[in-house]
Design an enzyme around this catalytic site. Structure first.
Site, PDB file in Angstrom:
ATOM      1  N   ASP A 145      65.399  43.917 -14.647  1.00 32.87           N
ATOM      2  CA  ASP A 145      66.218  42.828 -14.118  1.00 32.87           C
ATOM      3  C   ASP A 145      66.502  41.851 -15.248  1.00 32.87           C
ATOM      4  O   ASP A 145      65.623  41.091 -15.644  1.00 32.87           O
ATOM      5  CB  ASP A 145      65.480  42.095 -12.981  1.00 32.87           C
ATOM      6  CG  ASP A 145      65.359  42.939 -11.721  1.00 32.87           C
ATOM      7  OD1 ASP A 145      65.367  44.189 -11.841  1.00 32.87           O
ATOM      8  OD2 ASP A 145      65.224  42.361 -10.623  1.00 32.87           O
ATOM      9  N   LYS A 208      72.676  41.248  -9.201  1.00 35.05           N
ATOM     10  CA  LYS A 208      71.677  40.489  -8.456  1.00 35.05           C
ATOM     11  C   LYS A 208      72.050  39.021  -8.499  1.00 35.05           C
ATOM     12  O   LYS A 208      72.517  38.536  -9.524  1.00 35.05           O
ATOM     13  CB  LYS A 208      70.302  40.753  -9.102  1.00 35.05           C
ATOM     14  CG  LYS A 208      69.150  39.937  -8.584  1.00 35.05           C
ATOM     15  CD  LYS A 208      67.838  40.412  -9.229  1.00 35.05           C
ATOM     16  CE  LYS A 208      66.706  39.442  -8.974  1.00 35.05           C
ATOM     17  NZ  LYS A 208      65.456  39.832  -9.659  1.00 35.05           N
ATOM     18  N   LYS A 244      71.671  43.246  -5.093  1.00 37.37           N
ATOM     19  CA  LYS A 244      70.358  42.676  -4.774  1.00 37.37           C
ATOM     20  C   LYS A 244      70.461  41.168  -4.608  1.00 37.37           C
ATOM     21  O   LYS A 244      70.485  40.436  -5.601  1.00 37.37           O
ATOM     22  CB  LYS A 244      69.344  43.027  -5.864  1.00 37.37           C
ATOM     23  CG  LYS A 244      67.958  42.398  -5.642  1.00 37.37           C
ATOM     24  CD  LYS A 244      66.953  42.836  -6.680  1.00 37.37           C
ATOM     25  CE  LYS A 244      65.649  42.064  -6.542  1.00 37.37           C
ATOM     26  NZ  LYS A 244      64.683  42.372  -7.601  1.00 37.37           N
TER      27      LYS A 244
END
Lengths: 308, 293
Positions: A145, A208, A244
């Site tokens: 991430d 995300k 996400k």
């Protein structure tokens, strides 16, 4: 369709021309997702699906191997007194904790995601960010991430942001890359859309919303805007990109609203933890309590569930 | 032309706010003369759920307050009630109580609040103990709040039954969810208005109105409710309390008091809503001449 590794170079794209977002329209649309009545069987199914999409997260300065091990155990044994529950999708930790987490979830099928690139601010030179990423990958992270350089993005240096993401993508190797836009710092939905486009074209496997360190985080408006970007990208290139939302999703109701939104914007293809995740730390317990409420008819107490 | 009277719509009290019931329903109870005296929320199980969430949220802060401060706040409730005495008397009268009885009921409710306000920082000393043990420990017991307490208030009185249970319950730091009298609910809601203006943190007392038959089950079976108090004689309700509360072994207290009587107040109403915690604190050799316990 699976994504080929690397950056999408076939489509020339001018990021200054990303679609503008009608904020009022988005709010209208989003408010309708919140009016769906999800009950009984359907609710139970939705809750179990949500549970299976959670990235159980601990990203604190005070994290210790013990804390990470405890969280990994929780990820695999959400509520053992109630058999038949799915496990969460992944655990999300800092690079220094990846090795510990990897060992702890061995054999459970739960993935290990690691934040990297000087999370959460991203204020470090590319060299450092690449090392950070490589360290996490070598420690065994299945997913990375990364955060984008919001400062550079806001000053209009889109090429810098693009190049950075593609460089990190390369460093990831076979690990999947999630690109955190930190939408709370991007101010407008136009920026959210543009950043989504940049990230996807630069090779993101997932986009995300947030680090969870900045408010507001994953609002439905922001998530909706990003889902639309994913849909358009899929239509243009045939490449599927995951989503996400992270931060602020702490109750089941909100999670269900998100699932409904994914289904209606992107379709059923995205409704697996391969393509949709929730980044959350306290959501799991609330979903568990709702599942037990749905099955027993009795309101539950957090006294009987593990501590986050 | 005679003026058309406005029938007040009384709302419920959850988390320090006055929402309408989630269900949007209401009922209109009649007094003994067949007159309607207000529109009352016919709450649903979701209101109970919201109330328990609010009570749980308020529990930490309320139970950790200094006992003296809780006493001050209970006294403050009494003060505010005193200030609105005439309104309460009026409301009791339209619900069918005689003026003389209504005055006595409101005054007793105020006195009772002051009585329990006094106990707030004293019951520890009276109830707690230092216990003799045969090992090298200093052993002592203290009475601690149970947590969230569900209260099914007296059906026959509007105010005094309610106050007589709420006051000792919150005195020790519990928070509560109250199902008000179904046929005489106005005293409860106006009392909530008093609570909201008297420094009681939101969520410490939550009051819902509606059908007992509908509301008792979700309250009694709720896993996040630690104790239950029932004021009344209905055997069916007692049965439901006993069977539905087994899931988390709630403490059940059952009172059949006539709340206007002097004996229906006392220290044991406070201790009924507490748990005894006993601590074994290691000390030096007990056999020594200078050791005490």
């Amino acid at each position: 369709m699976n994504k080929t590794n690397g950056t999408v170079t076939t489509v020339p794209y001018d990021f200054t021309q990303s679609p503008r977002i009608d904020k009022v329209g988005v709010e209208e649309r989003v408010s309708r997702f919140q009016k769906r009545s999800v009950k009984n069987e359907m609710k139970l199914q939705g809750l179990k699906m949500a549970l299976n999409m959670i990235d159980l997260t601990t990203l604190e300065g005070k994290d210790t191997p013990g804390k990470v091990k405890q969280m990994c155990f929780k990820a695999a044994h959400l509520h053992d007194v109630h058999p038949g529950l799915p496990s969460v999708a992944a655990v999300c930790v800092y690079p220094s904790m990846v090795e510990t987490a990897k060992k702890a979830v061995e054999g459970t099928g739960i993935k290990v995601a690691s934040v990297s690139t000087a999370f959460p601010s991203g204020q470090a030179p590319l060299k450092v960010k690449l090392m950070d990423t490589k360290f996490a990958v070598e420690s065994g992270a299945d997913e990375i991430d990364m955060v984008i350089s919001r400062g550079r993005f806001l000053s209009g240096d889109y090429n810098f942001v693009f190049d950075e993401i593609s460089a990190i993508k390369e460093a990831c190797g076979t690990s999947r890359l999630k690109v955190i836009l930190e939408t709370g710092e991007l101010i407008t939905l136009d920026n959210v859309r543009r950043a989504s486009d940049i990230a996807m074209h630069a090779g993101a496997d997932f986009i995300k919303t947030s680090t969870g360190k900045i408010q507001p985080a994953a609002t439905l408006q922001v998530t909706y805007t990003m889902l639309e970007a994913i849909r358009d990208f899929y239509e243009q290139t045939g490449i599927q990109v995951g989503m996400k939302p992270a931060g602020g999703i702490s109750n089941s109701k909100l999670a269900l609203h998100n699932l409904i939104m994914v289904k209606e914007v992107l379709g059923g293809l995205w409704l697996t933890n391969e393509w949709f995740r929730f980044g959350a730390s306290s959501l799991a317990n609330d979903v568990l309590m709702q599942i037990l409420k749905a099955e027993t008819g009795v309101y539950q107490s957090s006294d009987y569930f593990s501590i986050d | 032309m005679e003026r058309l009277k406005i029938l007040k719509t009384y709302k419920i009290y959850i988390g320090g706010k006055f929402p309408r019931t989630e269900s949007g329903r209401y009922y209109t109870p009649l007094n003994s003369e067949g007159e309607a005296f207000g529109n009352i929320c016919l709450s649903s199980r979701k209101d109970i759920r919201n109330a328990v969430v609010a009570a749980r949220k308020a529990f930490g802060g309320w139970s950790e307050r200094a006992a003296f401060n809780r006493g001050q706040i209970l006294y403050r409730i009494g003060e505010m009630l005193e200030g609105r005495k005439s309104q309460f008397i009026e409301e009791l009268v339209i619900q069918g109580v005689s003026t003389v009885d209504a005055k006595a009921e409101v005054e007793l409710a105020i006195d009772r609040l002051v009585y329990y306000a006094g106990w707030c920082d004293k019951y520890h000393q009276v109830l707690g103990s230092v216990n003799p043990v045969a090992s090298s420990h200093f052993n002592f017991s203290t009475h601690e709040a149970m947590g969230v307490v569900g209260i099914i208030a007296d059906e026959n009185t509007s105010l005094i039954g309610l106050v007589s249970i709420i006051a000792p319950t919150i005195a020790s730091g519990n928070t509560c969810v109250v199902i008000a009298s179904e046929s005489k609910p106005i005293g409860a809601i106006t009392f909530a208005e008093v609570l909201s203006t008297s420094d009681v943190p939101g969520g410490v007392v939550n009051i819902v109105t509606g059908s007992k038959e509908e509301l008792i089950q979700p309250l009694v079976s709720h896993m996040d409710v630690n104790g239950l108090i029932y004021s009344g004689k209905d055997r069916e309700i007692m049965k439901e309390l006993n069977s539905a509360s087994t899931s988390n072994l709630k403490r059940i207290r059952h009172y059949e008091h006539h709340w206007m009587e002097p004996k229906s107040q006392g220290l044991h109403f406070i201790s009924d809503c507490t748990e005894v915690k006993t601590t074994w604190h290691p000390i030096e050799n007990i056999g020594g001449a200078s050791s005490s316990y």
